[in-house]
Design an enzyme around this catalytic site. Sequence first.
Site, PDB file in Angstrom:
ATOM      1  N   THR A   1      23.037  -1.008 -47.662  1.00 40.21           N
ATOM      2  CA  THR A   1      23.258  -1.388 -49.063  1.00 40.21           C
ATOM      3  C   THR A   1      22.053  -2.064 -49.745  1.00 40.21           C
ATOM      4  OG1 THR A   1      25.612  -1.550 -48.725  1.00 40.21           O
ATOM      5  CG2 THR A   1      24.734  -2.785 -50.585  1.00 40.21           C
TER       6      THR A   1
ATOM      7  N   ASN B   1      20.200  -5.436 -44.623  1.00 35.82           N
ATOM      8  CA  ASN B   1      21.054  -6.424 -45.289  1.00 35.82           C
ATOM      9  C   ASN B   1      20.720  -7.790 -44.690  1.00 35.82           C
ATOM     10  OD1 ASN B   1      22.452  -4.548 -46.885  1.00 35.82           O
ATOM     11  ND2 ASN B   1      23.912  -4.118 -45.240  1.00 35.82           N
TER      12      ASN B   1
ATOM     13  N   LYS C   1      29.502  -7.178 -54.681  1.00 36.83           N
ATOM     14  CA  LYS C   1      28.597  -7.743 -53.662  1.00 36.83           C
ATOM     15  C   LYS C   1      27.419  -8.469 -54.316  1.00 36.83           C
ATOM     16  CE  LYS C   1      29.259  -4.100 -50.158  1.00 36.83           C
ATOM     17  NZ  LYS C   1      28.618  -2.976 -49.442  1.00 36.83           N
TER      18      LYS C   1
ATOM     19  N   ARG D   1      24.342  -8.963 -53.132  1.00 37.17           N
ATOM     20  CA  ARG D   1      23.073  -8.225 -53.007  1.00 37.17           C
ATOM     21  C   ARG D   1      22.981  -7.049 -53.973  1.00 37.17           C
ATOM     22  NH1 ARG D   1      26.082  -7.608 -48.391  1.00 37.17           N
ATOM     23  NH2 ARG D   1      26.636  -5.535 -47.641  1.00 37.17           N
TER      24      ARG D   1
ATOM     25  N   HIS E   1      34.378   2.168 -44.927  1.00 35.39           N
ATOM     26  CA  HIS E   1      34.226   1.557 -43.602  1.00 35.39           C
ATOM     27  C   HIS E   1      35.574   1.416 -42.898  1.00 35.39           C
ATOM     28  CE1 HIS E   1      30.045   0.629 -43.092  1.00 35.39           C
ATOM     29  NE2 HIS E   1      29.960   0.157 -44.331  1.00 35.39           N
TER      30      HIS E   1
ATOM     31  N   ASP F   1      23.712   4.161 -53.026  1.00 38.50           N
ATOM     32  CA  ASP F   1      22.718   3.446 -52.217  1.00 38.50           C
ATOM     33  C   ASP F   1      22.541   4.096 -50.853  1.00 38.50           C
ATOM     34  OD1 ASP F   1      25.313   2.724 -51.521  1.00 38.50           O
ATOM     35  OD2 ASP F   1      24.807   0.644 -51.075  1.00 38.50           O
TER      36      ASP F   1
END
Length: 453
Positions: free
Chosen positions: A89, A110, A170, A172, A320, A363
């Site tokens: 990501t 990450n 998120k 990030r 996931h 991404d």
Amino acid sequence: MKKVLLFFVTILFYTSSLAQTVAVKQLEFTKTVIDMQRPKLVVGIVVDQMRYDYLTRFYNKYGNDGFKRLLNGGFNCENAHYNYIPTYTAVGHASIYTGTTPEYHGIIGNNWYQKYEKKYIYCVDDGDFISIGAEDGGRKSPRRMVSTTIGDELKMAQNKKGKVIGLSIKDRSAILPAGHAADGSYWFQGKDEGKFITSSYYMDNLPKWVQDFNKNGKAKEYVNTTWNTLYDIETYTESIEDNNKFEGLFKGKETPTFPYNLKKLKKDNGNYDIIKAVPYGNTIVKDFAEAAIIGENLGQTENLTDFLAISFSSTDYVGHQFGVDSKEIQDSYLRLDKDLADFFNFLDEKVGKDNYTLFLTADHAAVQVPSYLQTLKIPSGYFDNSDFKNKANAFLEDQYKSDDLIENVSNFQIFLNKEKVKEFMGEYEEKQIKEDIAIQKAVDVIVNSVVEK
Ligand SMILES: [Zn+2]
């Protein structure tokens, strides 16, 4: 002689004609640049873990105003390739928005092993700042990213005018796309908060529109709803059975099957954090993006371009947990398609059809669950990091009588213990072997020993 003369005359004529054409073209070009109508708003959308084939696999189930509007009315870049690893990501978002690779933008994972400090770090953690809008979750900044983003370049090109905002579930995915010079970046703090927050890197207080959004009851509404399929589950013929053994379970639920009663499940699944793992995480980001456009007046200023970077993360959590072939993934994309359609209509209305430019990308993607692939007899398996490290150390022990030449293995990278390597290389220097050749040899043998397995 006459012929030769004619020949020269002809050449001159063509040359001068060509020069004239070039001059006219240049004039037109200069004029175009000056008169060019800039978009008042550029919207960048990243869909976390979106595979390209979700566009084609679910095409017949999408409406006309979401993904299909982009596919049929825009440009589609199909022949794109990753030129870096790992496709995670933070790395993906940084690469999209800086236009370069981890070697240059510095976001190599990450989390990653910081070999100078000899510890693990998280890409956007920054203890120099405090959390704004909630107790925790906001001590962040983009400072580990060491190149500029599109937003940074836009800020410089417009002499600091024009707003640049990033937002996502998120941290990030909101921070890295927005860049260093951003006016704001907001992400979702789950747990008992259920709010969009930021870091003191950007500001000392949340703007009023963010505070108002946090009080509007949307998060509460979504966390108390029941996630069922948007359409009759029997029509979801593009994905495997709802109850299959390749899915993960929410705590407190016996089977990975619809419906998901979030009101019941939230207590055991991090309260507001459960929103991240269901399609409503995307919907609340869409709602928040609309609030940002209104609250910040994005796309309303003549001769200035604003930039809004949006990242939809829930698709990644769902992928996931349930796998790329699940009914849950199919439903998440059908719902995202509707959210996108709503958002595009909102942009048409509030910013104006001809006033904005929008792109959508991902991404990274995701592979089918390997154990599912094995049931189809497709060669596949799992990479075991600690098993790899043990084997590599055993090899080094056998070959060089040292079991601590490898300091760390993470993100598909091997960090050698430089001091130990130096010690061990000392003996070889006498034998005139260059250090880099010996290291390369060790790496080749280690990698081969795993591949041969
Ligand atoms: Zn991702």
